[in-house]
Design a protein around this motif. Structure first.
Motif, mmCIF file in Angstrom:
data_model
loop_
_atom_site.group_PDB
_atom_site.id
_atom_site.type_symbol
_atom_site.label_atom_id
_atom_site.label_comp_id
_atom_site.label_asym_id
_atom_site.label_seq_id
_atom_site.Cartn_x
_atom_site.Cartn_y
_atom_site.Cartn_z
ATOM 1 N N LEU A 1 0.835 -1.217 0.000
ATOM 2 C CA LEU A 1 0.000 0.000 0.000
ATOM 3 C C LEU A 1 0.863 1.258 0.000
ATOM 4 O O LEU A 1 0.528 2.256 -0.635
ATOM 5 N N ALA A 2 1.995 1.194 0.730
ATOM 6 C CA ALA A 2 2.878 2.374 0.824
ATOM 7 C C ALA A 2 3.880 2.415 -0.319
ATOM 8 O O ALA A 2 4.623 3.389 -0.441
ATOM 9 N N ASN A 3 3.900 1.333 -1.118
ATOM 10 C CA ASN A 3 4.888 1.208 -2.189
ATOM 11 C C ASN A 3 6.303 1.393 -1.630
ATOM 12 O O ASN A 3 7.119 2.116 -2.177
ATOM 13 N N ASP A 4 6.558 0.746 -0.495
ATOM 14 C CA ASP A 4 7.849 0.905 0.178
ATOM 15 C C ASP A 4 8.215 -0.418 0.875
ATOM 16 O O ASP A 4 7.704 -0.730 1.954
ATOM 17 N N ASP A 5 9.116 -1.162 0.221
ATOM 18 C CA ASP A 5 9.516 -2.477 0.743
ATOM 19 C C ASP A 5 10.289 -2.396 2.048
ATOM 20 O O ASP A 5 10.414 -3.393 2.763
ATOM 21 N N SER A 6 10.823 -1.199 2.332
ATOM 22 C CA SER A 6 11.699 -1.113 3.497
ATOM 23 C C SER A 6 10.955 -0.647 4.759
ATOM 24 O O SER A 6 11.581 -0.441 5.806
ATOM 25 N N LEU A 7 9.649 -0.471 4.634
ATOM 26 C CA LEU A 7 8.868 0.008 5.785
ATOM 27 C C LEU A 7 9.049 -0.934 6.984
ATOM 28 O O LEU A 7 9.006 -2.150 6.818
ATOM 29 N N SER A 8 9.226 -0.375 8.183
ATOM 30 C CA SER A 8 9.359 -1.221 9.381
ATOM 31 C C SER A 8 8.052 -1.974 9.593
ATOM 32 O O SER A 8 6.999 -1.533 9.125
ATOM 33 N N ARG A 9 8.127 -3.075 10.315
ATOM 34 C CA ARG A 9 6.900 -3.866 10.503
ATOM 35 C C ARG A 9 5.800 -3.076 11.224
ATOM 36 O O ARG A 9 4.646 -3.094 10.771
ATOM 37 N N PRO A 10 6.098 -2.344 12.318
ATOM 38 C CA PRO A 10 4.994 -1.586 12.948
ATOM 39 C C PRO A 10 4.357 -0.582 11.987
ATOM 40 O O PRO A 10 3.128 -0.477 11.919
ATOM 41 N N ALA A 11 5.193 0.136 11.216
ATOM 42 C CA ALA A 11 4.632 1.128 10.281
ATOM 43 C C ALA A 11 3.835 0.418 9.186
ATOM 44 O O ALA A 11 2.768 0.883 8.764
ATOM 45 N N ALA A 12 4.353 -0.708 8.721
ATOM 46 C CA ALA A 12 3.655 -1.460 7.671
ATOM 47 C C ALA A 12 2.304 -1.972 8.191
ATOM 48 O O ALA A 12 1.300 -1.943 7.475
ATOM 49 N N LEU A 13 2.275 -2.403 9.457
ATOM 50 C CA LEU A 13 1.013 -2.890 10.029
ATOM 51 C C LEU A 13 0.011 -1.743 10.192
ATOM 52 O O LEU A 13 -1.190 -1.921 9.995
ATOM 53 N N ASP A 14 0.524 -0.543 10.530
ATOM 54 C CA ASP A 14 -0.371 0.638 10.600
ATOM 55 C C ASP A 14 -1.105 0.803 9.269
ATOM 56 O O ASP A 14 -2.324 0.929 9.220
ATOM 57 N N GLY A 15 -0.313 0.805 8.174
ATOM 58 C CA GLY A 15 -0.889 1.036 6.850
ATOM 59 C C GLY A 15 -1.786 -0.104 6.411
ATOM 60 O O GLY A 15 -2.856 0.119 5.830
ATOM 61 N N ALA A 16 -1.356 -1.336 6.703
ATOM 62 C CA ALA A 16 -2.147 -2.506 6.296
ATOM 63 C C ALA A 16 -3.519 -2.469 6.947
ATOM 64 O O ALA A 16 -4.551 -2.631 6.274
ATOM 65 N N MET A 17 -3.542 -2.228 8.254
ATOM 66 C CA MET A 17 -4.815 -2.304 8.961
ATOM 67 C C MET A 17 -5.720 -1.135 8.583
ATOM 68 O O MET A 17 -6.942 -1.278 8.537
ATOM 69 N N GLN A 18 -5.104 0.006 8.270
ATOM 70 C CA GLN A 18 -5.932 1.134 7.816
ATOM 71 C C GLN A 18 -6.550 0.821 6.447
ATOM 72 O O GLN A 18 -7.740 1.040 6.220
ATOM 73 N N GLY A 19 -5.737 0.246 5.556
ATOM 74 C CA GLY A 19 -6.240 -0.112 4.226
ATOM 75 C C GLY A 19 -7.328 -1.166 4.310
ATOM 76 O O GLY A 19 -8.381 -1.066 3.657
ATOM 77 N N ILE A 20 -7.088 -2.182 5.129
ATOM 78 C CA ILE A 20 -8.071 -3.261 5.301
ATOM 79 C C ILE A 20 -9.372 -2.690 5.861
ATOM 80 O O ILE A 20 -10.464 -3.010 5.397
ATOM 81 N N ARG A 21 -9.229 -1.819 6.851
ATOM 82 C CA ARG A 21 -10.421 -1.249 7.500
ATOM 83 C C ARG A 21 -11.256 -0.469 6.476
ATOM 84 O O ARG A 21 -12.471 -0.613 6.415
ATOM 85 N N GLU A 22 -10.579 0.358 5.659
ATOM 86 C CA GLU A 22 -11.329 1.162 4.681
ATOM 87 C C GLU A 22 -12.024 0.263 3.658
ATOM 88 O O GLU A 22 -13.194 0.473 3.333
ATOM 89 N N TYR A 23 -11.317 -0.753 3.185
ATOM 90 C CA TYR A 23 -11.910 -1.664 2.198
ATOM 91 C C TYR A 23 -13.118 -2.405 2.802
ATOM 92 O O TYR A 23 -14.185 -2.498 2.187
#
Ligand SMILES: Cc1ncc(COP(=O)(O)O)c(C=O)c1O
Length: 416
Positions: free
Chosen positions: A290-312
């Protein structure tokens, strides 16, 4: 990048179960609240552990040390998922119910006659009965927070009325596994702690849908279960270090006394804990896409994942509820006003004027649509709503469900 149809397709491709067929129909899994399907990488992590690193904990030899590395990584991943800063505050067990029984026994050693605990009529019984039985043994009194039947939310004035300086523990769900209502956990926690009570949060139903944050919420303990968030059958419990160190667990004499070992009873399901790590990394990778960033830390990546999942999921459930409300024989329980959908998860329970929940579940199964029926152990709720013994039909959406699947369900319900 928003959570697009393309991303849903890419996610779905990772789940072998989602290509199942039932006769001429593609299977539709709306049974996520009872257990989600798992991506291939979870299956591979479990077999990889068994094939290459299978050993008991704490040995000095190669395979045991490798096994311990996997376990340590799983503790860190679970801490990231829960918003915890310390991986040793997270421990694993058979399932949420067993972990809650064990913790309730341990905490109740400090309760006595005159003490009170609070549970709710919205919760799964795994967050009710362990506390009720522990209170009974300690001679403490149990208070139940009522619900507002109109929208199946917790009655906050009833909660405030039942809370007092005698309250030792409040057990609250993050969200209802039956009707999806989200509880104002941070506010309730603050009120409870002002009275000196500990707060135990049940995040089992919440975990696959939205971001958990034990630190922001301020709770004392929080439990969840990996098989509800695309992992295998393992329970997870987090607690504040000071409490996990000061409360005495029921443990064997030679078992470790430090964290997390003192709370991890017996030999764990190591292969499935390896699978938990893979499930959390599956979610984190959604955040990186979602962030188009492979290097995102796991906590930051989980923030974005759960926000994306929630909106969908919010889009899906809005359509689902709107369509269900147009079917004359169907009643949707819980919050149905779309302007309040930030107060609910995409878990929808319905009843039908002419068909029992079991009949509906059977009719849907004939079309390859999997839904649960009954009370799903949220027994206080079905009793309060007068829906025992038949219960309801639960349609549980997750991020791997699609608008087409919702359409198929609606069409099947219309033709009942
Ligand atoms: C909200 C909630 N809490 C607790 C549980 C019990 O979890 P476990 O099966 O891990 O004991 C469930 C299971 O359905 C649940 O939905």
């Amino acid at each position: 990048m928003p959570f697009t149809e393309e991303l849903v397709v890419a996610c779905r491709r990772q789940f072998p179960a989602l290509s199942r067929r039932v006769g001429e129909h593609a299977a539709v899994y709306f049974d996520g609240p009872a257990g989600t399907q798992v991506p291939q990488r979870v299956i591979e992590a479990i077999s990889d552990y068994l094939a290459h690193h299978n050993a008991n904990h704490g040995g000095v030899f190669h395979s045991s040390r490798e096994s311990d590395v996997v376990l340590d990584r799983a503790h860190q991943a679970a801490a990231d998922l829960l918003g915890a800063s310390d991986p040793d505050e997270v421990y694993f067990g058979a399932n949420m119910t067993s972990l809650t029984f064990a913790l309730s026994r341990a905490l109740a050693q400090n309760w006595k006659q005159g003490d009170e605990i609070i549970v709710t009529r919205l919760d799964h019984d795994a967050n009710v009965t362990p506390w009720v039985l522990a209170a009974k043994d300690a001679g403490a009194e149990v208070k139940y927070v009522d619900i507002d039947p109109a929208d199946c939310t917790l009655n906050q004035s009833d909660f405030r009325a039942k809370l007092s300086d005698r309250t030792k523990l409040v057990a609250i769900g993050c969200a209802s596994n039956s009707v999806g209502s989200i509880n104002p956990l941070a506010e309730m926690t603050k009120l409870a702690q002002e009275q000196g009570a500990l707060v135990f949060a049940d995040a089992v139903h919440y975990a696959p849908h939205a971001r958990i944050d034990v630190q922001a919420w301020g709770v004392d303990f929080l439990a969840c279960s990996a098989y509800k968030f695309f992992g295998p059958h393992v329970g997870i419990l987090w607690g504040k270090r000071s409490l996990l160190e000061s409360v005495t667990p029921y443990k064997l004499r030679p078992a470790p006394n430090n964290l997390p070992g003192r709370w991890m009873t017996g030999t764990q399901n190591h292969e499935c804990i390896a699978g938990v790590l893979a499930a959390i990394d599956y979610l984190a990778d959604i955040g990186r896409i979602l962030a188009n960033d492979d290097s995102l830390s796991r906590p930051a990546a989980l923030d974005g994942a759960m926000q994306g999942i929630r909106e969908y999921e919010q889009e899906l459930v809005t359509e689902l509820v709107a369509q269900l409300e147009q079917i004359a024989d169907i009643k949707v329980w819980g919050i149905t006003d779309a302007s309040r959908f930030d107060e609910r998860l995409p878990t929808v329970s319905i009843t039908h004027a002419r068909r029992t929940p079991e009949e509906i579940a059977i009719a849907l199964d004939e079309q390859g649509i999997f839904v649960w029926h009954g009370n799903y152990y949220a027994l206080q709720l079905t009793e309060t709503l007068g829906l025992e013994p038949d219960g309801m039909v639960r349609i549980g959406l997750t991020h791997y469900n699609t608008p087409e699947e919702v359409k198929r369900l609606i069409s099947a319900l219309r033709h009942l």
